[in-house]
Motif scaffolding. Structure first.
Motif, PDB file in Angstrom:
ATOM      1  N   ILE A 178     -19.210 -26.142 -12.623  1.00  0.00           N
ATOM      2  CA  ILE A 178     -19.234 -24.673 -12.752  1.00  0.00           C
ATOM      3  C   ILE A 178     -19.064 -24.199 -14.199  1.00  0.00           C
ATOM      4  N   ASN A 179     -19.346 -25.066 -15.137  1.00  0.00           N
ATOM      5  CA  ASN A 179     -19.160 -24.783 -16.554  1.00  0.00           C
ATOM      6  C   ASN A 179     -19.924 -25.840 -17.342  1.00  0.00           C
ATOM      7  N   PRO A 180     -21.016 -25.477 -18.002  1.00  0.00           N
ATOM      8  CA  PRO A 180     -21.823 -26.477 -18.706  1.00  0.00           C
ATOM      9  C   PRO A 180     -21.057 -27.295 -19.740  1.00  0.00           C
ATOM     10  N   VAL A 181     -20.198 -26.651 -20.540  1.00  0.00           N
ATOM     11  CA  VAL A 181     -19.511 -27.416 -21.584  1.00  0.00           C
ATOM     12  C   VAL A 181     -18.362 -28.237 -21.020  1.00  0.00           C
ATOM     13  N   ARG A 182     -17.825 -27.838 -19.856  1.00  0.00           N
ATOM     14  CA  ARG A 182     -16.793 -28.662 -19.220  1.00  0.00           C
ATOM     15  C   ARG A 182     -17.334 -30.058 -18.941  1.00  0.00           C
ATOM     16  N   ASP A 183     -18.633 -30.140 -18.653  1.00  0.00           N
ATOM     17  CA  ASP A 183     -19.248 -31.431 -18.355  1.00  0.00           C
ATOM     18  C   ASP A 183     -19.882 -32.065 -19.586  1.00  0.00           C
ATOM     19  N   LEU A 184     -20.674 -31.272 -20.329  1.00  0.00           N
ATOM     20  CA  LEU A 184     -21.441 -31.842 -21.438  1.00  0.00           C
ATOM     21  C   LEU A 184     -20.555 -32.290 -22.589  1.00  0.00           C
ATOM     22  N   GLY A 185     -19.590 -31.460 -22.998  1.00  0.00           N
ATOM     23  CA  GLY A 185     -18.738 -31.822 -24.124  1.00  0.00           C
ATOM     24  C   GLY A 185     -17.987 -33.128 -23.900  1.00  0.00           C
ATOM     25  N   PRO A 186     -17.240 -33.260 -22.800  1.00  0.00           N
ATOM     26  CA  PRO A 186     -16.555 -34.529 -22.541  1.00  0.00           C
ATOM     27  C   PRO A 186     -17.507 -35.703 -22.312  1.00  0.00           C
ATOM     28  N   ARG A 187     -18.686 -35.454 -21.762  1.00  0.00           N
ATOM     29  CA  ARG A 187     -19.642 -36.553 -21.565  1.00  0.00           C
ATOM     30  C   ARG A 187     -20.091 -37.104 -22.923  1.00  0.00           C
ATOM     31  N   ILE A 188     -20.320 -36.213 -23.887  1.00  0.00           N
ATOM     32  CA  ILE A 188     -20.664 -36.655 -25.243  1.00  0.00           C
ATOM     33  C   ILE A 188     -19.525 -37.479 -25.827  1.00  0.00           C
ATOM     34  N   VAL A 189     -18.292 -37.014 -25.644  1.00  0.00           N
ATOM     35  CA  VAL A 189     -17.129 -37.731 -26.160  1.00  0.00           C
ATOM     36  C   VAL A 189     -17.010 -39.096 -25.492  1.00  0.00           C
ATOM     37  N   HIS A 190     -17.242 -39.173 -24.183  1.00  0.00           N
ATOM     38  CA  HIS A 190     -17.224 -40.460 -23.489  1.00  0.00           C
ATOM     39  C   HIS A 190     -18.224 -41.425 -24.115  1.00  0.00           C
ATOM     40  N   ALA A 191     -19.394 -40.924 -24.453  1.00  0.00           N
ATOM     41  CA  ALA A 191     -20.420 -41.782 -25.048  1.00  0.00           C
ATOM     42  C   ALA A 191     -20.017 -42.265 -26.440  1.00  0.00           C
TER      43      ALA A 191
END
Length: 263
Positions: free
Chosen positions: A212-225
């Protein structure tokens, strides 16, 4: 409000949102965490409190959007200038990435212990072996701390689920502006929004994990990578567009629906 207000408020508020939200996911997931296996209720309430804290911190500075879907909904509704939207979105993404890094630092020892534990690695390999190769999520054993993933991988259903849940969130935020003589959501707005997030998690979070929040998912996913996590596995980039597109659609629909039904 000034550009510096937007940048500071959204960056700090979103960072705290992700720190506490992804933090509860880490607490429930990682070995050698006192909250391990605390379950879905802990996660949903943890995310609700994360929203509450981030909103209180940023509310008086930037308006506490903390979410591009909210920003888009407010822009369509008319409460946010379109010229401010890029700064809101960039600040929210930066804050989400900072929050994810802080979770890694707070749980540094637990991440290393979890990702080098033979039982964890064997269990993850066993799960991967049971998945249809055509639908394999290619997700590492701690990706769920950083980002969301579906229980049933169906792109159309997953986008629709995220859009529906986000419409509920953004409409709840927009309609609160009808109170307090039209001067905003009032002093209880952050608490009400946090309870709405808990409700969404309990009722609509099961299929996709309710980004329900694009950056809630995208930002941490980038950090995971990017993080140097041992045996971290993939970041499931094939799914990553869904928790971005679905909430943005939901935010836009909520803004339009508000103008039709409530304005």
């Amino acid at each position: 409000m000034s550009s510096s207000d937007i940048f500071i408020g959204e960056t700090i508020g979103t960072a705290v949102l992700i720190l506490l939200g992804a933090g509860v996911c880490a607490a429930v997931t990682l070995k050698h965490s006192k909250a391990r296996n605390a379950g879905w209720l802990a996660i949903t309430f943890g995310w609700g409190f994360a929203v509450l804290t981030g909103a209180y911190l940023a509310g008086g500075v930037s308006g506490a959007h903390l979410n591009p879907a909210v920003t888009i909904g407010l822009a369509i509704e008319g409460g946010t200038r379109w010229s401010d939207v890029p700064l809101y979105l960039a600040s929210e993404l930066l804050g989400a990435m900072i929050g994810a890094v802080l979770v890694w630092l707070a749980y540094y020892g637990q991440f290393r212990a979890h990702l080098t534990d033979p039982e964890v690695l064997e269990a993850h390999r066993g799960e991967e072996g049971m998945v249809d190769p055509a639908a394999s999520p290619k997700a590492g054993p701690v990706l769920g701390i950083f980002s969301t993933g579906p229980e049933i991988r169906n792109a159309v259903q997953n986008v629709v689920t995220e859009a529906i849940a986000t419409v509920v969130l953004v409409l709840a935020i927009l309609t609160q502006g009808l109170n307090d003589n039209g001067n905003g959501i009032g002093t209880l707005g952050a608490l009400i929004t946090a309870l709405v997030v808990v409700g969404i998690g309990l009722s609509l979070g099961g299929p996709t994990g309710y980004a329900i929040n694009p950056v809630r998912d995208l930002g941490p996913r980038i950090v995971h990578a990017l993080l140097p996590l041992p045996n971290k596995g993939g970041s499931d980039w094939g799914y990553a567009w869904i928790p971005v597109v679905g909430p943005l659609i939901g935010g836009a629909l909520a803004g339009g629906l508000y103008n039709l039904a409530f304005a």
